[in-house]
Write a protein that holds these residues in place. Sequence first.
Motif, PDB file in Angstrom:
ATOM      1  N   GLY A   1       3.028  12.426   7.814  1.00 36.20           N
ATOM      2  CA  GLY A   1       2.325  12.121   9.061  1.00 36.20           C
ATOM      3  C   GLY A   1       1.086  11.276   8.867  1.00 36.20           C
ATOM      4  O   GLY A   1       0.491  10.815   9.848  1.00 36.20           O
ATOM      5  N   ASN A   2       0.669  11.053   7.617  1.00 35.62           N
ATOM      6  CA  ASN A   2      -0.525  10.257   7.341  1.00 35.62           C
ATOM      7  C   ASN A   2      -0.194   8.850   6.848  1.00 35.62           C
ATOM      8  O   ASN A   2      -1.040   8.184   6.263  1.00 35.62           O
ATOM      9  N   LEU A   3       1.028   8.415   7.084  1.00 38.10           N
ATOM     10  CA  LEU A   3       1.379   7.028   6.789  1.00 38.10           C
ATOM     11  C   LEU A   3       0.896   6.144   7.940  1.00 38.10           C
ATOM     12  O   LEU A   3       1.143   6.442   9.107  1.00 38.10           O
ATOM     13  N   ARG A   4       0.210   5.069   7.592  1.00 39.04           N
ATOM     14  CA  ARG A   4      -0.385   4.208   8.603  1.00 39.04           C
ATOM     15  C   ARG A   4       0.008   2.750   8.362  1.00 39.04           C
ATOM     16  O   ARG A   4      -0.010   2.265   7.231  1.00 39.04           O
ATOM     17  N   LEU A   5       0.331   2.039   9.450  1.00 32.20           N
ATOM     18  CA  LEU A   5       0.589   0.614   9.398  1.00 32.20           C
ATOM     19  C   LEU A   5      -0.746  -0.113   9.554  1.00 32.20           C
ATOM     20  O   LEU A   5      -1.459   0.095  10.543  1.00 32.20           O
ATOM     21  N   VAL A   6      -1.089  -0.935   8.555  1.00 30.16           N
ATOM     22  CA  VAL A   6      -2.396  -1.605   8.554  1.00 30.16           C
ATOM     23  C   VAL A   6      -2.217  -3.092   8.287  1.00 30.16           C
ATOM     24  O   VAL A   6      -1.157  -3.557   7.864  1.00 30.16           O
ATOM     25  N   ASP A   7      -3.288  -3.842   8.537  1.00 26.48           N
ATOM     26  CA  ASP A   7      -3.336  -5.263   8.194  1.00 26.48           C
ATOM     27  C   ASP A   7      -4.071  -5.429   6.873  1.00 26.48           C
ATOM     28  O   ASP A   7      -5.150  -4.842   6.671  1.00 26.48           O
ATOM     29  N   ARG A   8      -3.478  -6.198   5.980  1.00 28.94           N
ATOM     30  CA  ARG A   8      -4.090  -6.516   4.692  1.00 28.94           C
ATOM     31  C   ARG A   8      -3.973  -8.026   4.470  1.00 28.94           C
ATOM     32  O   ARG A   8      -3.024  -8.649   4.952  1.00 28.94           O
ATOM     33  N   PRO A   9      -4.890  -8.602   3.703  1.00 24.70           N
ATOM     34  CA  PRO A   9      -4.729 -10.031   3.374  1.00 24.70           C
ATOM     35  C   PRO A   9      -3.487 -10.238   2.502  1.00 24.70           C
ATOM     36  O   PRO A   9      -3.150  -9.388   1.676  1.00 24.70           O
ATOM     37  N   ILE A  10      -2.806 -11.365   2.699  1.00 23.91           N
ATOM     38  CA  ILE A  10      -1.712 -11.720   1.801  1.00 23.91           C
ATOM     39  C   ILE A  10      -2.317 -11.964   0.424  1.00 23.91           C
ATOM     40  O   ILE A  10      -3.274 -12.727   0.285  1.00 23.91           O
ATOM     41  N   PRO A  11      -1.815 -11.291  -0.612  1.00 24.32           N
ATOM     42  CA  PRO A  11      -2.429 -11.458  -1.936  1.00 24.32           C
ATOM     43  C   PRO A  11      -2.257 -12.862  -2.472  1.00 24.32           C
ATOM     44  O   PRO A  11      -1.281 -13.554  -2.177  1.00 24.32           O
ATOM     45  N   SER A  12      -3.222 -13.276  -3.285  1.00 27.61           N
ATOM     46  CA  SER A  12      -3.130 -14.544  -4.003  1.00 27.61           C
ATOM     47  C   SER A  12      -2.810 -14.235  -5.462  1.00 27.61           C
ATOM     48  O   SER A  12      -3.381 -13.300  -6.038  1.00 27.61           O
ATOM     49  N   PRO A  13      -1.921 -14.993  -6.072  1.00 23.38           N
ATOM     50  CA  PRO A  13      -1.548 -14.679  -7.451  1.00 23.38           C
ATOM     51  C   PRO A  13      -2.659 -15.033  -8.438  1.00 23.38           C
ATOM     52  O   PRO A  13      -3.236 -16.122  -8.373  1.00 23.38           O
ATOM     53  N   ARG A  14      -2.945 -14.107  -9.318  1.00 20.15           N
ATOM     54  CA  ARG A  14      -3.856 -14.381 -10.409  1.00 20.15           C
ATOM     55  C   ARG A  14      -3.051 -14.970 -11.579  1.00 20.15           C
ATOM     56  O   ARG A  14      -1.852 -15.173 -11.473  1.00 20.15           O
ATOM     57  N   ARG A  15      -3.740 -15.200 -12.676  1.00 22.40           N
ATOM     58  CA  ARG A  15      -3.061 -15.760 -13.854  1.00 22.40           C
ATOM     59  C   ARG A  15      -1.896 -14.857 -14.257  1.00 22.40           C
ATOM     60  O   ARG A  15      -2.031 -13.649 -14.349  1.00 22.40           O
ATOM     61  N   GLN A  16      -0.724 -15.451 -14.472  1.00 24.60           N
ATOM     62  CA  GLN A  16       0.501 -14.766 -14.888  1.00 24.60           C
ATOM     63  C   GLN A  16       0.970 -13.724 -13.875  1.00 24.60           C
ATOM     64  O   GLN A  16       1.628 -12.756 -14.226  1.00 24.60           O
ATOM     65  N   GLU A  17       0.660 -13.959 -12.599  1.00 27.47           N
ATOM     66  CA  GLU A  17       1.159 -13.130 -11.504  1.00 27.47           C
ATOM     67  C   GLU A  17       2.012 -13.974 -10.569  1.00 27.47           C
ATOM     68  O   GLU A  17       1.862 -15.200 -10.493  1.00 27.47           O
ATOM     69  N   VAL A  18       2.878 -13.284  -9.836  1.00 28.80           N
ATOM     70  CA  VAL A  18       3.653 -13.920  -8.777  1.00 28.80           C
ATOM     71  C   VAL A  18       3.427 -13.123  -7.493  1.00 28.80           C
ATOM     72  O   VAL A  18       3.125 -11.927  -7.527  1.00 28.80           O
ATOM     73  N   VAL A  19       3.574 -13.794  -6.373  1.00 31.18           N
ATOM     74  CA  VAL A  19       3.549 -13.124  -5.073  1.00 31.18           C
ATOM     75  C   VAL A  19       4.948 -13.216  -4.480  1.00 31.18           C
ATOM     76  O   VAL A  19       5.537 -14.312  -4.440  1.00 31.18           O
ATOM     77  N   VAL A  20       5.474 -12.082  -4.057  1.00 30.00           N
ATOM     78  CA  VAL A  20       6.804 -12.061  -3.455  1.00 30.00           C
ATOM     79  C   VAL A  20       6.709 -11.674  -1.987  1.00 30.00           C
ATOM     80  O   VAL A  20       5.838 -10.891  -1.586  1.00 30.00           O
ATOM     81  N   ARG A  21       7.585 -12.269  -1.203  1.00 24.31           N
ATOM     82  CA  ARG A  21       7.823 -11.788   0.160  1.00 24.31           C
ATOM     83  C   ARG A  21       8.882 -10.704   0.043  1.00 24.31           C
ATOM     84  O   ARG A  21      10.011 -10.975  -0.374  1.00 24.31           O
ATOM     85  N   VAL A  22       8.507  -9.501   0.366  1.00 21.45           N
ATOM     86  CA  VAL A  22       9.400  -8.366   0.158  1.00 21.45           C
ATOM     87  C   VAL A  22      10.566  -8.450   1.139  1.00 21.45           C
ATOM     88  O   VAL A  22      10.375  -8.599   2.351  1.00 21.45           O
ATOM     89  N   LEU A  23      11.777  -8.343   0.607  1.00 20.49           N
ATOM     90  CA  LEU A  23      12.988  -8.436   1.419  1.00 20.49           C
ATOM     91  C   LEU A  23      13.600  -7.071   1.719  1.00 20.49           C
ATOM     92  O   LEU A  23      14.165  -6.856   2.795  1.00 20.49           O
ATOM     93  N   ALA A  24      13.495  -6.151   0.760  1.00 25.70           N
ATOM     94  CA  ALA A  24      14.058  -4.805   0.931  1.00 25.70           C
ATOM     95  C   ALA A  24      13.434  -3.882  -0.093  1.00 25.70           C
ATOM     96  O   ALA A  24      13.016  -4.316  -1.174  1.00 25.70           O
TER      97      ALA A  24
END
Length: 336
Positions: free
Chosen positions: A13-36
């Motif tokens: 019951g404490n799960l909440r839908l929130v707004d967060r900034p889209i992350p920016s990739p740091r060195r040796q990171e990737v950003v994915v659009r989650v599909l499933a």
Amino acid sequence: MKAIIIDGEPGIGNLRLVDRPIPSPRRQEVVVRVLATALNYRDLEIVRGSYHTRFPLPLIPISDGVGEIVAIGEDVTRVAVGDRVCSTFWQRWVGGSFDMAEPHYQRGGPLDGLLAEYAALDEQAVLPAPADLTDLEAATLPCAGVTAWHSLITAGHLNAGNTILVLGTGGVSIFALQFAVNAGARVIVTSSSDEKIERAKALGASAGVNYRKHPQWGEAVLELTGGRGVDHILEVGGPESFAQSLKAVRRGGQISVIGYLGGTEGTINPLDIFRRQVTVRGIPVGSRASFEAMNRAIDTGKLRPMIDRCYPWTDIAQALHHLEEGSHFGKIVLRH
């Protein structure tokens, strides 16, 4: 972007839908659009606060998922924008022994998970999703699939002709059934439902035992193996079922301890392990190398994960309640 967090205190019951900034990739990171994404029992325990480790909140839960890479950071060489990739559970366990896994780098706790529109991941913690699998199917692989593979193949050295016992018909057990059959092994399954046993047989299981009708199911398994016992058991029930597993395993066989769906209470007599000369092994999911090997087997064997039910990702509470009921056959997935 939208994300779902455990807010304040644990609890569905404490799960909440929130707004967060889209992350920016740091060195040796990737950003994915989650599909499933896909649910595991660990996720349920973390959300409701019953997991053996408490993580700082707020936390984005859910460890398993598949996504499309939309941005890459400096020095990323393994993948490219546009690639469809699975996440790994252990973000820094690339291969080798469990000593290489770092407890502070588990996705979905303590690191934020994938229950969001976008996620930043270490490039070493992603790998190509099997091309023939749908997004929903690929999302099921990181924990349940790799755990079954690591148990049977990486650590268990499964051989054709071995007899395997899988307990229940949840995600790990159904993956183990599929991998074992694909490798030429005989599989026996336990379940509280005759209907589920028949469904397991349709996937290749040779026999099943209804543990509601046969509380001493270890003896029933012995009968099915002519008194010899099975070579390898995937033990997901916990201390209460472990005693029956010790009856069902052959002398010198293996028991892979994976979960505790039946609870954590109960006693295990170590003398029973000694008398049977059983190898008992805890299974901590598996490395990226195990994941890659499993994907090759999925491709060549044309295997398809078994999906029980799909929910919109924002209906996470309903999906968790379904997992809590324990009536599923295979995996519960979320479409993003």
